[in-house]
Design an enzyme around this catalytic site. Structure first.
Site, PDB file in Angstrom:
ATOM      1  N   GLU A  81     -69.501 -12.497  -7.484  1.00 57.82           N
ATOM      2  CA  GLU A  81     -68.585 -13.267  -6.078  1.00 57.82           C
ATOM      3  C   GLU A  81     -68.869 -15.103  -6.180  1.00 57.82           C
ATOM      4  O   GLU A  81     -70.111 -15.110  -6.612  1.00 57.82           O
ATOM      5  CB  GLU A  81     -68.976 -12.822  -5.078  1.00 57.82           C
ATOM      6  CG  GLU A  81     -68.796 -11.155  -4.745  1.00 57.82           C
ATOM      7  CD  GLU A  81     -69.394 -11.087  -3.517  1.00 57.82           C
ATOM      8  OE1 GLU A  81     -69.780 -11.831  -2.646  1.00 57.82           O
ATOM      9  OE2 GLU A  81     -68.896  -9.749  -2.915  1.00 57.82           O
ATOM     10  N   LYS A 123     -78.767 -14.170  -7.785  1.00 58.01           N
ATOM     11  CA  LYS A 123     -77.904 -15.051  -8.031  1.00 58.01           C
ATOM     12  C   LYS A 123     -78.074 -15.932  -8.799  1.00 58.01           C
ATOM     13  O   LYS A 123     -78.987 -15.872  -9.880  1.00 58.01           O
ATOM     14  CB  LYS A 123     -78.524 -16.221  -6.447  1.00 58.01           C
ATOM     15  CG  LYS A 123     -79.770 -16.459  -6.722  1.00 58.01           C
ATOM     16  CD  LYS A 123     -80.351 -16.944  -5.315  1.00 58.01           C
ATOM     17  CE  LYS A 123     -82.053 -17.340  -5.104  1.00 58.01           C
ATOM     18  NZ  LYS A 123     -82.403 -18.467  -3.996  1.00 58.01           N
ATOM     19  N   ARG A 169     -75.568 -19.727   6.062  1.00 52.11           N
ATOM     20  CA  ARG A 169     -75.103 -18.079   6.116  1.00 52.11           C
ATOM     21  C   ARG A 169     -74.509 -18.013   7.862  1.00 52.11           C
ATOM     22  O   ARG A 169     -75.738 -18.390   8.248  1.00 52.11           O
ATOM     23  CB  ARG A 169     -76.205 -17.500   5.819  1.00 52.11           C
ATOM     24  CG  ARG A 169     -75.903 -16.044   5.333  1.00 52.11           C
ATOM     25  CD  ARG A 169     -76.874 -15.437   5.358  1.00 52.11           C
ATOM     26  NE  ARG A 169     -77.056 -13.789   5.041  1.00 52.11           N
ATOM     27  CZ  ARG A 169     -77.313 -12.562   3.982  1.00 52.11           C
ATOM     28  NH1 ARG A 169     -78.208 -13.940   3.269  1.00 52.11           N
ATOM     29  NH2 ARG A 169     -76.791 -11.845   3.510  1.00 52.11           N
ATOM     30  N   LYS A 216     -71.099 -17.972  -5.250  1.00 48.22           N
ATOM     31  CA  LYS A 216     -71.824 -18.039  -4.381  1.00 48.22           C
ATOM     32  C   LYS A 216     -71.822 -19.764  -3.459  1.00 48.22           C
ATOM     33  O   LYS A 216     -71.376 -20.840  -4.370  1.00 48.22           O
ATOM     34  CB  LYS A 216     -73.335 -19.066  -5.061  1.00 48.22           C
ATOM     35  CG  LYS A 216     -74.718 -18.712  -4.118  1.00 48.22           C
ATOM     36  CD  LYS A 216     -75.978 -18.805  -4.676  1.00 48.22           C
ATOM     37  CE  LYS A 216     -77.572 -18.361  -4.377  1.00 48.22           C
ATOM     38  NZ  LYS A 216     -77.046 -19.566  -2.760  1.00 48.22           N
ATOM     39  N   GLU A 244     -70.271 -16.918   4.926  1.00 46.32           N
ATOM     40  CA  GLU A 244     -71.069 -18.145   5.061  1.00 46.32           C
ATOM     41  C   GLU A 244     -70.159 -19.565   4.917  1.00 46.32           C
ATOM     42  O   GLU A 244     -68.577 -18.748   4.547  1.00 46.32           O
ATOM     43  CB  GLU A 244     -70.760 -18.665   2.489  1.00 46.32           C
ATOM     44  CG  GLU A 244     -71.572 -19.601   2.586  1.00 46.32           C
ATOM     45  CD  GLU A 244     -73.103 -19.530   2.568  1.00 46.32           C
ATOM     46  OE1 GLU A 244     -73.582 -18.584   3.622  1.00 46.32           O
ATOM     47  OE2 GLU A 244     -73.861 -20.277   2.381  1.00 46.32           O
ATOM     48  N   PHE A 251     -68.423 -12.307   2.829  1.00 47.44           N
ATOM     49  CA  PHE A 251     -69.444 -11.464   2.239  1.00 47.44           C
ATOM     50  C   PHE A 251     -69.348 -10.263   2.075  1.00 47.44           C
ATOM     51  O   PHE A 251     -69.891  -9.132   1.269  1.00 47.44           O
ATOM     52  CB  PHE A 251     -69.812 -12.159   0.890  1.00 47.44           C
ATOM     53  CG  PHE A 251     -71.649 -12.672   1.329  1.00 47.44           C
ATOM     54  CD1 PHE A 251     -71.901 -12.355   2.176  1.00 47.44           C
ATOM     55  CD2 PHE A 251     -71.296 -14.427   2.465  1.00 47.44           C
ATOM     56  CE1 PHE A 251     -73.556 -12.751   2.633  1.00 47.44           C
ATOM     57  CE2 PHE A 251     -72.226 -14.626   2.534  1.00 47.44           C
ATOM     58  CZ  PHE A 251     -73.260 -14.220   3.191  1.00 47.44           C
ATOM     59  N   ARG A 265     -85.528  -8.577  -0.071  1.00 46.31           N
ATOM     60  CA  ARG A 265     -84.704  -9.443  -1.016  1.00 46.31           C
ATOM     61  C   ARG A 265     -84.841  -8.539  -2.543  1.00 46.31           C
ATOM     62  O   ARG A 265     -86.157  -8.118  -2.934  1.00 46.31           O
ATOM     63  CB  ARG A 265     -86.018 -10.918  -1.691  1.00 46.31           C
ATOM     64  CG  ARG A 265     -85.161 -11.069  -2.555  1.00 46.31           C
ATOM     65  CD  ARG A 265     -86.256 -12.962  -2.432  1.00 46.31           C
ATOM     66  NE  ARG A 265     -86.236 -13.655  -1.263  1.00 46.31           N
ATOM     67  CZ  ARG A 265     -84.711 -14.910  -1.179  1.00 46.31           C
ATOM     68  NH1 ARG A 265     -84.318 -15.042  -1.709  1.00 46.31           N
ATOM     69  NH2 ARG A 265     -85.636 -15.313  -0.196  1.00 46.31           N
ATOM     70  N   ARG A 293     -78.877 -17.599   9.276  1.00 48.61           N
ATOM     71  CA  ARG A 293     -79.829 -16.747   8.818  1.00 48.61           C
ATOM     72  C   ARG A 293     -80.613 -16.818   9.400  1.00 48.61           C
ATOM     73  O   ARG A 293     -82.045 -15.059   8.857  1.00 48.61           O
ATOM     74  CB  ARG A 293     -79.935 -17.791   7.154  1.00 48.61           C
ATOM     75  CG  ARG A 293     -80.473 -17.190   6.294  1.00 48.61           C
ATOM     76  CD  ARG A 293     -81.186 -17.320   5.171  1.00 48.61           C
ATOM     77  NE  ARG A 293     -81.764 -17.695   4.055  1.00 48.61           N
ATOM     78  CZ  ARG A 293     -82.951 -17.303   3.901  1.00 48.61           C
ATOM     79  NH1 ARG A 293     -83.385 -16.919   5.117  1.00 48.61           N
ATOM     80  NH2 ARG A 293     -83.212 -16.451   3.307  1.00 48.61           N
TER      81      ARG A 293
HETATM   82  P1  ATP Z   1     -80.046 -20.579  -1.750  1.00 47.48           P
HETATM   83  O1  ATP Z   1     -81.660 -20.956  -1.096  1.00 47.48           O
HETATM   84  O2  ATP Z   1     -79.630 -20.090  -2.767  1.00 47.48           O
HETATM   85  O3  ATP Z   1     -78.927 -20.581  -0.723  1.00 47.48           O
HETATM   86  P2  ATP Z   1     -81.488 -18.279   0.212  1.00 47.48           P
HETATM   87  O4  ATP Z   1     -82.938 -18.467   0.142  1.00 47.48           O
HETATM   88  O5  ATP Z   1     -80.936 -19.428   1.267  1.00 47.48           O
HETATM   89  O6  ATP Z   1     -81.315 -19.086  -1.513  1.00 47.48           O
HETATM   90  P3  ATP Z   1     -80.794 -15.932  -1.103  1.00 47.48           P
HETATM   91  O7  ATP Z   1     -80.803 -14.424  -0.735  1.00 47.48           O
HETATM   92  O8  ATP Z   1     -82.072 -16.298  -1.918  1.00 47.48           O
HETATM   93  O9  ATP Z   1     -81.113 -16.982   0.139  1.00 47.48           O
HETATM   94  O10 ATP Z   1     -79.632 -16.539  -1.432  1.00 47.48           O
HETATM   95  C1  ATP Z   1     -78.313 -15.738  -0.960  1.00 47.48           C
HETATM   96  C2  ATP Z   1     -77.354 -17.075  -0.718  1.00 47.48           C
HETATM   97  O11 ATP Z   1     -76.583 -16.835  -0.610  1.00 47.48           O
HETATM   98  C3  ATP Z   1     -76.869 -16.392   0.793  1.00 47.48           C
HETATM   99  O12 ATP Z   1     -78.356 -16.015   2.189  1.00 47.48           O
HETATM  100  C4  ATP Z   1     -76.380 -16.702   1.627  1.00 47.48           C
HETATM  101  O13 ATP Z   1     -76.505 -18.197   2.639  1.00 47.48           O
HETATM  102  C5  ATP Z   1     -75.861 -17.516   0.529  1.00 47.48           C
HETATM  103  N1  ATP Z   1     -74.407 -16.465  -0.938  1.00 47.48           N
HETATM  104  C6  ATP Z   1     -73.136 -18.062  -0.360  1.00 47.48           C
HETATM  105  N2  ATP Z   1     -72.144 -16.652  -0.939  1.00 47.48           N
HETATM  106  C7  ATP Z   1     -72.535 -15.304  -1.454  1.00 47.48           C
HETATM  107  C8  ATP Z   1     -72.248 -14.543  -1.167  1.00 47.48           C
HETATM  108  N3  ATP Z   1     -71.097 -14.188  -2.422  1.00 47.48           N
HETATM  109  N4  ATP Z   1     -73.061 -13.677  -1.359  1.00 47.48           N
HETATM  110  C9  ATP Z   1     -74.712 -13.337  -0.295  1.00 47.48           C
HETATM  111  N5  ATP Z   1     -74.490 -14.599   0.071  1.00 47.48           N
HETATM  112  C10 ATP Z   1     -73.983 -15.477  -0.460  1.00 47.48           C
END
Ligand code: ATP
Length: 593
Positions: free
Chosen positions: A238, A414, A245, A240, A289, A328, A408, A260
């Site tokens: 998907e 990612k 979030r 990103k 998002e 998502f 996690r 989040r």
């Molecule tokens: P980052 O700082 O890279 O955004 P994070 O620590 O906030 O990461 P992670 O779980 O590591 O969070 O990465 C997933 C994040 O990516 C989600 O919290 C969401 O905000 C974002 N995101 C964007 N597109 C998607 C998607 N298609 N599916 C899931 N998460 C997504």
């Protein structure tokens, strides 16, 4: 409890307190131990201003404003000031009425709920009345509580351990409690259910519309080949998106949005609320998002979206910076929990939900683009496509995996371009200390001491000092924000070997990049994991400009993640002479213990 840092000790103390508490008060005690009155998502913020608290101290103890200010300058902490002025009163032999948890909770709740005209005066009166019944140490801690500076170091998971120990006799039931907590994000609710209905009811907890579910998170991988190898049961990639979030809950015509970190942010995105009220189904929990759009409907970077995070001028900002909500996941639909369904079933339900909502402006409510991927070339080409559309990368998902609330894991991976070019991913670290700047930066902080989160111990362990990447405006804003979190000595939740000019409650999370993770005897994150007496340090750390207000300190990069990044770096460069490439550092630690 403020001086006790061992998690085990804390758990035992808390379990004893819970056992000795009247059952009807246990949910409230669970919140109070965390410096809260209710779960964060209810949006009740006590946060009395220092000025208001100082007035209450004057009123309760007959101190003059000048006396309070002199003591505050000397101690730097209103809690200490309260202890000193209340001690003077005690010497005058005024014997107070004993405080009970019930009275404390009721008074603090009344203070929190008093808003609007005349509220400052009633807050002062309410708090002064409470102080009048408080002992010296109670006055100190109550003052820290109302100013938001009480951090006794009790993390959510420690409270769950203590509940399991106190009321089921076994810590192993903590797994069931944790699952119920991950589904509801409400410690008081879990505590009450356990006490009134028992562990069976805890095991049967389902998602509840209105209570946010703790988010599922992604692991990172640095090559499309390893992602394909990891997701052998099938993978969907998907886009990103780089926005905020949001978890949206709809029940009837009521829509609530959670961030989040599970704060209620419904008022920030009224346009999202509007789109969701046009959806045909009236009962659902979805996740996606929120991204700012430019005039042509192209995604804009995260910074643009921050214009929408404001208290005033919301309507103008909404027009100037329109958003789209890109879904998502779906976790609940029309009375049915979907969390345990595999990804493919949830994705289908999500597409159907949006398809059936014909009236919705299709550019405002979308399902994130996704495609099945069976080889690394497909992932690489989709990554290029996502970047061209203004995204940060991909999230590749395991098609058979359920939604794992609060976890996690590698069911979501990612993948960003940086991973392939051997530049480290961004890290989200907590500011725990700072030192004053020199030259142009005199009078402000010039360097910050940053820490990663050690989840097992619930402690923040230092990993770098940082002074680059900040604009003057950044420095001014960060220095101002930090003033609220300043404490006179190192927090018991922080593990550090260096001494900055000032210490802070671990609260503010910033995003940084670095060229490499190295080892250093100065830092305590991962101390001894790779090399005795050395922890992980960052080489050439630089602030990216992003303050991660959407992350709680416990959501920052963990020591475990630093370890994984370090290992992946060793694998790629094979250049760290003493690094144990074959033996896992974790295994080494286990052998040592
Ligand atoms: P980052 O700082 O890279 O955004 P994070 O620590 O906030 O990461 P992670 O779980 O590591 O969070 O990465 C997933 C994040 O990516 C989600 O919290 C969401 O905000 C974002 N995101 C964007 N597109 C998607 C998607 N298609 N599916 C899931 N998460 C997504």
């Amino acid at each position: 409890m403020t001086k006790t840092s061992s998690r085990l000790e804390l758990t035992n103390i808390l379990a004893d307190i819970l056992k000795a508490t009247d059952p009807s008060m246990i949910p409230k005690v669970a919140y109070l131990t965390q410096g809260k009155l209710c779960p964060d998502f209810e949006g009740v913020v006590l946060g009395m201003a220092d000025k208001t608290v100082a007035k209450a101290l004057e009123r309760a103890y007959g101190a003059t404003p000048a006396e309070i200010q002199t003591l505050l300058r000397k101690t730097g902490d209103l809690g200490d000031v309260a202890a000193i002025v209340s001690r003077d009163q005690f010497q005058q032999a005024l014997v107070p009425e004993k405080l009970t948890v019930e009275k404390v909770y009721a008074s603090l709740d009344a203070i929190a709920k008093s808003v609007g005209g005349g509220s400052i005066n009633s807050r002062i009166t309410g708090f002064a009345a409470l102080l009048n019944c408080a002992s010296i140490s109670e006055a100190k801690f109550l003052t820290r509580f109302v100013t938001g500076k009480l951090r006794v170091g009790v993390a959510d998971y420690t409270v769950l351990d203590a509940l399991a120990l106190a009321f089921t006799g076994e810590k192993k039931n903590r797994g069931l409690l944790e699952k119920a907590y991950n589904l509801t994000s409400d410690l008081g609710f879990v505590a009450e259910l356990l006490l009134t209905k028992g562990i069976g009811a805890i095991a049967a907890v389902k998602a509840i519309v209105g209570k946010p579910i703790r988010p599922m998170l992604a692991e990172r991988m640095d090559s499309s080949e390893s992602i394909i190898a990891q997701l052998s049961s099938g993978a969907v990639a998907e886009y990103k998106l780089d926005g905020e979030r949001v978890q949206a809950h709809r029940s009837g015509n009521e829509v609530n949005l959670f961030s989040r970190r599970l704060d209620r942010i419904t008022s920030h995105y009224q346009d999202v609320v509007e789109s969701l009220t046009q959806v045909e189904s009236k009962n659902f929990i979805v996740e996606g998002e929120v991204v700012a759009l430019d005039g042509q409907g192209k995604y804009l970077p995260f910074q643009e979206l921050m214009h929408r995070r404001r208290k005033y001028g919301v309507a103008e900002a909404m027009k100037k910076y329109p958003t789209s909500f890109n879904l998502f996941d779906i976790l609940y639909l029309n009375g049915k929990e979907l969390i345990d369904e595999p990804y493919t079933v949830r994705r289908q339900a999500l597409e159907d939900l949006v398809k059936r909502s014909k009236t919705v402006d299709s550019s405002r409510l979308l399902v994130v683009p996704a495609r099945k991927v069976t080889n690394s070339e497909q992932i690489d080409s989709m990554l290029q496509e996502a970047l061209a559309a203004g995204c940060e990368g991909l999230v590749v998902k395991d098609v058979v995996s359920p939604y794992r609330a609060g976890a996690r894991e590698f069911a979501w991976i990612k993948f960003k371009p940086e991973y392939r070019e051997n530049v480290r991913d961004t890290l989200d670290l907590v500011i725990v200390g700072a030192s004053h700047g020199m030259g142009r930066r005199a009078g402000r902080y010039g360097t910050f001491l940053l820490a990663a989160y050690d989840k097992d111990a619930d402690i923040f362990r230092t990993t770098t000092k940082i002074g680059t990447g900040f604009t003057d405006l950044n420095l001014e804003n960060i220095s101002k924000t930090l003033q609220k979190d300043k404490i006179s000595e190192k927090s018991p939740r922080v593990d550090a070997r260096v001494s900055p000019d000032d210490w802070f409650e671990p609260r503010l999370v910033i995003e940084v990049i670095a060229s490499e993770i190295t080892l250093s005897p100065i830092y305590t994150a991962g101390l001894g994991l790779i090399r005795p007496e050395s922890g992980f340090a960052l080489r050439f750390p630089k602030f990216t400009g992003k303050i991660r207000t959407d992350k709680a300190p416990e959501d920052s990069t963990t020591v475990q993640e630093l370890l994984e990044m370090y290992q992946s770096q060793v694998r790629q460069f094979k250049a760290e002479p003493k690094a144990p490439v074959k033996t896992s550092p974790l295994k080494q630690r286990r052998q040592k213990v």
